[in-house]
Design an enzyme around this catalytic site. Structure first.
Site, PDB file in Angstrom:
ATOM      1  N   CYS A  79      49.795  36.698  34.726  1.00  0.00           N
ATOM      2  CA  CYS A  79      49.558  37.622  35.841  1.00  0.00           C
ATOM      3  C   CYS A  79      49.257  36.864  37.135  1.00  0.00           C
ATOM      4  O   CYS A  79      49.554  37.349  38.229  1.00  0.00           O
ATOM      5  CB  CYS A  79      48.431  38.587  35.510  1.00  0.00           C
ATOM      6  SG  CYS A  79      46.884  37.782  35.052  1.00  0.00           S
TER       7      CYS A  79
ATOM      8  N   HIS B  20      41.939  39.141  35.044  1.00  0.00           N
ATOM      9  CA  HIS B  20      43.285  39.631  35.332  1.00  0.00           C
ATOM     10  C   HIS B  20      43.531  39.654  36.839  1.00  0.00           C
ATOM     11  O   HIS B  20      42.659  40.025  37.623  1.00  0.00           O
ATOM     12  CB  HIS B  20      43.435  41.051  34.763  1.00  0.00           C
ATOM     13  CG  HIS B  20      44.813  41.610  34.883  1.00  0.00           C
ATOM     14  ND1 HIS B  20      45.928  40.975  34.361  1.00  0.00           N
ATOM     15  CD2 HIS B  20      45.268  42.746  35.486  1.00  0.00           C
ATOM     16  CE1 HIS B  20      47.005  41.701  34.614  1.00  0.00           C
ATOM     17  NE2 HIS B  20      46.627  42.781  35.295  1.00  0.00           N
TER      18      HIS B  20
END
Length: 500
Positions: free
Chosen positions: A115, A434
């Site tokens: 990510c 994340h």
């Protein structure tokens, strides 16, 4: 002959003394109603006390004078025609069909804690000049050249953007990831379970930009004479992302020691976070004046110096990193500062600039103020006179003023910026959690690019990314130049029929 005079109610209208001859079939009566209402007989539904009148026989319907009958039905021109193409509702669309319908960019598949790379790629893609530079580089590339890491990453990013331009479907960025792993082996580290480890998105951003800096040549202004083009950039990145600082060092422990002057280049500005900092602008100011320790030539020992920096060259695209991570030796991790630091959609860095640059920025800033004052006066005039706003405002022809100085392509000539991308982190350390990209689409509409999932959000949601908890926290901000649009004069419209 059984002849009656009845009332017929149709919508809001009532027709009195309508003659009905029960010796005739009901279709004759419906033809009479058609003459009164314009509703075709096959569209009519005539009812009496719960019974519906048929076309060929009266059945059990008993009539008498003055009886009220109800007719339902619409004229043919009032009935919407069935669309040639069947209506498809948004909830019935697949993710790919929805993305295509809303003109959303494709998402990027998470290939295992990737990510950080996906968010970086989506944010950088918001710079149109970068995409153009990549296309030019690909056209000029010759296969017989030696392939280097910078060459591979530049071509890999071009290839990925080219694929993203041609589809709205999810794309696995496997090619760029493999190139990134070869160029920077630390990004290929795996956990004991054999899964790629999470990496710092700003490190990825910095390394990709550094590779592009080595390979993308500077833009040249074909309309500018050599005498005006005083800049000597060889790199596109230095042109559009690079700024310059004028630095003054003053020794705090030796007043007789002369101040030293130097220049420093930057591709990012750092927003330092301390107990007193609540706003991004305050954090940027901390970066501009700080205390450092270095060797003093007059004292022959280390001493404290005050380092004062002023921006002497502003890039068109300003990258700001929130210094949210610090190394904890005990846990051996980059721990995160979760503090809420407010940022704005518009940014003015005039007060961070040198006096010389401030003077150069003033003409364009004056133009911005003149336009804003004019709009304010027009709004007040409309309010006082209570006259309606012109319906043809969207048809007003305008031209965009250059956002760079004439002799410095890729610079910012006003000090005004607009936020166009935010890279956020959710978690407690840079090597976990994340990363997500939030990019501006148009107006108040933004896009949340969470790996393969792309969704619409508003600017209100963007401002909530300032931190303060376990929600997504702004980590890297990308500001683009605020562009001034000026209404064309009648003379300009006659000479140059530009579109608004």
């Amino acid at each position: 002959m059984p002849l009656y005079k009845v009332k017929v109610k149709w919508g809001k209208e009532t027709f009195n003394d309508v003659e009905v001859d029960t010796d005739e079939i009901p279709m004759v009566f419906k033809a009479q109603l058609f003459a009164l209402t314009g509703v075709q007989p096959d569209r009519q539904k005539v009812m009496l006390k719960g019974s519906t009148l048929k076309d060929e026989e009266w059945g059990n319907i008993k009539l008498k004078d003055g009886l009220m009958m109800l007719m339902m039905g619409s004229k043919e021109e009032d009935v919407p025609k069935e669309p040639v193409q069947k209506t498809v509702f948004m909830e019935d669309l697949t993710e790919n069909e929805l993305a295509s319908a809303l003109d959303l960019p494709p998402g990027l598949t998470n290939l295992g804690n990737t990510c950080y790379m996906n968010a970086t790629v989506q944010c950088l893609r918001t710079v149109p000049e970068l995409r153009e530079s990549l296309k030019n580089f690909q056209r000029d590339f010759k296969a017989d050249r030696t392939i280097t890491s910078s060459q591979s990453i530049t071509l890999g990013l071009y290839d990925l953007y080219d694929r993203m331009d041609s589809t709205s479907s999810e794309i696995p960025p496997l090619g760029l990831l493999q190139i990134l792993h070869l160029a920077f082996p630390r990004f290929a580290e795996k956990s004991e379970q054999g899964v790629y480890m999470q990496q710092d998105a700003n490190e990825c951003w910095t390394e990709i930009v550094r590779m592009l800096q080595q390979k993308l040549p500077a833009f040249k202004d074909e309309n500018s004479s050599e005498s005006k083009a005083s800049t000597s950039f060889t790199s596109f990145i230095d042109q559009y992302f690079g700024g310059t600082l004028d630095v003054v060092l003053k020794c705090n422990e030796a007043d007789s020691e002369l101040e030293t002057y130097s220049k420093e280049s930057f591709l990012q500005l750092s927003c330092f976070i301390s107990q007193d900092v609540k706003y991004m602008h305050s954090g940027l100011k901390l970066r501009m004046q700080e205390t450092i320790t270095k060797n003093s030539p007059s004292l022959n020992r280390d001493a404290q110096y005050t380092k004062t920096s002023k921006i002497s060259r502003l890039p068109a695209y300003l990258t700001i990193q929130f210094v949210r991570f610090f190394y904890k030796e005990k846990e051996s991790i980059n721990a995160k500062i979760l503090k809420d630091i407010k940022f704005t959609m518009g940014l003015d860095v005039y007060d961070l600039c040198s006096t010389e640059l401030q003077q150069k920025l003033t003409p364009m800033r004056t133009k911005f103020k003149e336009i804003e004052d004019k709009k304010l006066l027009e709004a007040q005039d409309i309010k006082k006179s209570k006259r309606p706003i012109k319906e043809n405002l969207s048809e007003i022809k305008t031209r965009k003023e250059p956002y760079s100085f004439e002799d410095d392509i890729g610079s910012n000539n006003s000090g005004y910026y607009e936020l166009q991308a935010v890279l956020t982190h959710r978690g407690r350390s840079s090597s976990s959690g994340h990363y997500v990209a939030w990019i501006k689409k148009e107006g108040d509409n933004w896009l949340k690019c969470d790996d393969e999932t792309v969704s619409m959000v508003t600017s209100e949601e963007i401002l909530k990314l300032s931190g303060g908890g376990d929600w997504h926290c702004a980590y890297v901000l990308l500001y683009g130049p605020r562009v001034l649009e000026v209404e064309l004069s009648e003379e300009e419209m006659e000479v140059t029929p530009l579109e608004s």
